[in-house]
Enzyme design. Sequence first.
Site, PDB file in Angstrom:
ATOM      1  CB  CYS A 123      -4.115  -1.303  -1.076  1.00 44.93           C
ATOM      2  SG  CYS A 123      -2.548  -1.918  -0.802  1.00 44.93           S
TER       3      CYS A 123
ATOM      4  CB  CYS B 110      -0.834  -0.158   1.310  1.00 45.44           C
ATOM      5  SG  CYS B 110      -2.067  -1.552   1.174  1.00 45.44           S
TER       6      CYS B 110
END
Length: 254
Positions: free
Chosen positions: A161, A80
């Site tokens: 993400c 992420c």
Amino acid sequence: MCSQRTRVILGVGGVIITVAVVLTLPLKGTFIRRCKGFKKYDCEKLWSVFQQAYIGKDPCNIPMEAYDPLITEAPFRPACNRMMFWSKTKNLVQHFSKKREWFFTLEKTVLGSVLRALTWCGEEGSNKTFTSGCPGWRDCENNPVDSFWRRASAAFADVACGDVTAVLDGSIETPFDPKSIFGSIELKRFKSPRVRSLKIVLVSKKKAVSNCMSQSLKDLQRGLDARIAYSCTEMTESQFNECSSDPEKCGPCW
Ligand code: N1C
């Protein structure tokens, strides 16, 4: 003592064996050597699953799904806020991401890394791997190399993400090409709330032909999940490169 005939046969046999080894070994050797740099993978197993995608098949008829078992064998893990995508800026991004370890590209994963810059294909009725004379995108869409990059890119984008970065080329008229892998596969797989924002970095080589207001970038925005925050920053190639040489300076770069 060898007779003349035996020598010729041995000689021809040797050439055939050498040609066969030379045809497959460089690819397998490179694959295994690069794979071993990653530890925790069973590299021989990975090689065998990889080969099953194209061995003995018509090299113009390898759909991206042929690589599903390979992706299952070495699935991508989300990183992420660190994932970096690109289109038409491969060299720039390769150089950048090598220096800035924080950013994570497909080519830093085991699958992206073992097959980086390689060419391969098989042939119907043969169990060999060829590394030259393989079809490219000009010959057919479903060639082994392009299908691999499409499949791997889809899987890599599926795990995107947080804040995602994409580096596009501002020195061309269509930095966002809807037919590119970034435009046709990756962008469509960014989904809110998994992906919070998409930051476009538009890097111009010599002369900027496009900017963040260009139609091409508007097309990109239209193709993006509307719940994902969008931003775009323009910079020159040297500003972008400065970013990679001075990590401290990079925060405010975009
Ligand atoms: O078609 P593109 O770029 O938009 O694909 C780039 C996009 C990146 O975000 C990567 O995540 O897709 C991924 N990717 C690679 O990592 C990659 N490495 C090498 C896609 N393609 C990749 N290649 C080769 O470059 C492959 O042969 C493919 O066809 C080209 C795509 O280049 P592009 O048009 O500049």
